[in-house]
Design an enzyme around this catalytic site. Structure first.
Site, short mmCIF file in Angstrom:
data_model
loop_
_atom_site.label_atom_id
_atom_site.label_comp_id
_atom_site.label_asym_id
_atom_site.label_seq_id
_atom_site.Cartn_x
_atom_site.Cartn_y
_atom_site.Cartn_z
N LYS A 112 0.82 -1.22 0.00
CA LYS A 112 0.00 0.00 0.00
C LYS A 112 0.85 1.26 0.00
O LYS A 112 0.41 2.30 -0.48
CB LYS A 112 -0.89 0.03 1.23
CG LYS A 112 -1.64 -1.23 1.53
CD LYS A 112 -2.73 -1.46 0.56
CE LYS A 112 -3.46 -2.76 0.86
NZ LYS A 112 -4.66 -2.94 0.13
C1 LIG Z 1 -0.72 -7.88 2.25
C2 LIG Z 1 -1.85 -7.78 1.30
N1 LIG Z 1 -1.93 -8.64 0.28
C3 LIG Z 1 -2.94 -8.60 -0.60
C4 LIG Z 1 -3.96 -7.69 -0.47
C5 LIG Z 1 -5.06 -7.67 -1.49
O1 LIG Z 1 -4.90 -6.58 -2.36
P1 LIG Z 1 -6.16 -5.99 -3.12
O2 LIG Z 1 -7.11 -5.56 -2.06
O3 LIG Z 1 -5.64 -4.85 -3.91
O4 LIG Z 1 -6.72 -7.09 -3.94
C6 LIG Z 1 -3.95 -6.79 0.59
C7 LIG Z 1 -5.02 -5.79 0.82
O5 LIG Z 1 -5.42 -5.06 0.02
C8 LIG Z 1 -2.85 -6.80 1.48
O6 LIG Z 1 -2.76 -5.92 2.47
N1 LIG Z 2 -6.48 -5.46 2.14
C1 LIG Z 2 -6.81 -4.11 2.31
C2 LIG Z 2 -8.28 -3.84 2.18
C3 LIG Z 2 -8.53 -2.50 1.61
O1 LIG Z 2 -7.92 -2.44 0.36
P1 LIG Z 2 -7.74 -1.17 -0.52
O2 LIG Z 2 -6.60 -1.53 -1.41
O3 LIG Z 2 -9.01 -0.97 -1.21
O4 LIG Z 2 -7.39 0.01 0.33
C4 LIG Z 2 -6.21 -3.57 3.59
O5 LIG Z 2 -5.16 -4.05 3.95
O6 LIG Z 2 -6.75 -2.73 4.23
#
Ligand SMILES: Cc1ncc(COP(=O)(O)O)c(C=O)c1O
Ligand SMILES: N[C@@H](CCOP(=O)(O)O)C(=O)O
Length: 465
Positions: A112
């Site tokens: 993120k």
């Molecule tokens: C460590 C981790 N892996 C995978 C994901 C999944 O990613 P996305 O929500 O973009 O599919 C998340 C949360 O978003 C995460 O924090």
């Molecule tokens: N897995 C995410 C959930 C929110 O995902 P986002 O990419 O839409 O912000 C988290 O870790 O919070």
């Protein structure tokens, strides 16, 4: 460049307005009205660029001329200077034709950070130019919250409230949200799961009176700028393996579908990507959807990869918009059906288009633990449980000659209990986070109740009218 809503009932916006808007006023998500496209020669010319220079090259077409080039360049360079690895997102070979793209060298050890560090600077810039303030509300299953708090802490023009599911994030994730001393940061534990938190967030956006009263903004991947910034590392990793002359495939640990949608966007922009593989944990709604054509909720189970414990996968709506040939009526029908009955069935053409680009697979908790153990034994490489789900699912794909890149979405030290149980190794936090587990926590707890949460946010918003 304008941005249009997937539901077709909100005004098209320019880049800066789309960044501040988060969710469209009709409940839809913003997407570019047309995908920028790079020719093979243009992609070849990106070889050898630093990560920041590549980001400037790849992202500039999305700005629609609204951010001055010198300003954007400064924001990008500042954002990626915060990373602890010179390459920003290094690519590590873990097998004969498999790689892990390490996305966790930012301040909170999660993928993120890559987008959030840029988004915070972009928002600050736009708000300062306009002389405005915003109230940011985010929903997190663990990682978005910490990354957003780190990126926005102390920023004069924003207050930030992060909703997290009480008792369902790892201790490290929780403390990354609850130990900030910045006056503009507010961590709020909700009695529920991530889908409840995200549901509250969307309800706040759809309550236009509240939305306008606090100048609500969002930093989840419903915000286009999050997806946009995540496109860059698909380019950087593919280029380092020979793109555009050689295609690559990606496996992406998936929850809210934001990260893998960024891969889809990269493909639409001309990057030669062969397959995009969705990896789920036991919360396998997307794997079930790809095999049956029906998106059907069945409740969330808590796993050792808590950030993927999601059923309402928001960015799937952006894909549905694309594969239905941008038919907003079809998207509205799917979303209404999901709201009313917890399910919808994808039309045959749309499903065929999804299957033409994507595969999907599931990693159970046992698969995740075994993958952590086996990868350590085979490659001397320690995975976190989310990345391990990706490595497991990548291993289920037919092994061709195309390199497979698994997105390494978090550092193992964020999930020490699960990693230690699987591998016998306790992954230590890096020195700059060494005090985290001893710092004092500060957070409120509320039930999953829109009125109570809106009151909480309003009282903490300096933008409130
Ligand atoms: C460590 C981790 N892996 C995978 C994901 C999944 O990613 P996305 O929500 O973009 O599919 C998340 C949360 O978003 C995460 O924090
Ligand atoms: N897995 C995410 C959930 C929110 O995902 P986002 O990419 O839409 O912000 C988290 O870790 O919070």
């Amino acid at each position: 460049m304008r941005y249009v809503s997937t539901r077709g009932e909100a005004p098209a916006l320019g880049f800066s307005d789309a960044v501040l808007a988060g969710l469209a006023r009709d409940g839809g998500l913003y997407v570019p009205e047309a995908w920028p496209h790079f020719s093979p020669a243009e992609i070849k010319a990106m070889r050898g660029l630093s990560y920041a220079d590549l980001a400037i090259r790849v992202l500039t077409p999305f700005l629609g001329g609204e951010i001055a080039p010198a300003v954007f360049e400064r924001l990008v360079r500042e954002a990626y200077a915060a990373f602890r690895h010179d390459a920003v997102c290094p690519l590590i070979q873990t097998g004969p034709n498999t790689f892990v793209l390490e996305l966790f060298h930012g301040p909170t050890l999660a993928f993120k950070d890559v987008a959030m560090q840029l988004l915070a600077r972009l928002m600050d810039h736009v708000l300062a130019e306009r002389g405005e303030r915003a109230t940011i509300v985010g929903a997190t299953s663990g990682d978005t919250g910490g990354a957003a708090i780190e990126a926005f802490a102390g920023r004069e023009r924003t207050d930030i409230v992060i909703l997290f599911p009480n008792g369902r994030v790892s201790p490290v994730q929780q403390r990354q949200m609850t130990t900030s001393t910045a006056a503009n940061v507010h961590a709020l534990a909700i009695e529920g799961n991530f889908d409840d938190c995200q549901g509250l967030l969307k309800d706040m956006f759809n309550d236009h009176g509240f939305r306008d009263a606090v100048s609500l903004s969002g930093v989840n991947s419903i915000n286009w700028a999050r997806i946009m910034a995540q496109i860059v590392y698909y380019f950087s990793s593919a280029l380092s393996l020979g793109a555009p002359d050689r295609p690559v495939s990606f496996t992406v640990p998936t929850g809210n579908f934001g990260d893998i949608f960024a891969g889809y966007a990269a493909k639409r922009m001309g990057l030669p990507i062969e397959r995009l593989v969705i990896a789920t944990n036991d919360n396998d709604i997307l794997a079930r959807t790809l095999s049956s054509g029906e998106y059907r909720m069945k409740g969330v189970v808590a796993t050792t990869s808590p950030s993927m414990d999601i059923q309402v996968s928001s960015n799937f709506e952006r894909l549905l918009f694309e594969v239905s040939e941008r038919n907003t009526e079809t998207v509205r029908r799917y979303m209404n059906s999901l709201k009313q009955s917890g399910a919808f069935t994808i039309e045959a053409n749309g499903l065929a288009r999804i299957r033409a680009e994507f595969d999907a697979g599931r990693a159970t908790q046992a698969d995740v633990a075994e993958t952590i153990r086996a990868t350590l034994a085979r490659s001397n490489y320690l995975l976190d449980p989310h990345t391990a789900s990706g490595v497991h699912v990548a291993g289920l794909q037919s092994a061709g000659n195309t390199p497979m890149i698994v997105l390494g979405t978090a550092h193992p030290a964020k999930f020490p209990a699960a990693v230690e149980e699987a591998s016998g190794i306790h992954p230590a936090l890096p020195s700059w986070l060494a005090d985290l587990m001893n710092s004092e926590e500060k957070y409120a707890v509320l039930p999953s109740d829109l009125k109570m949460v809106e009151d909480y946010v309003r009282r903490r918003s300096r933008a409130a009218r």
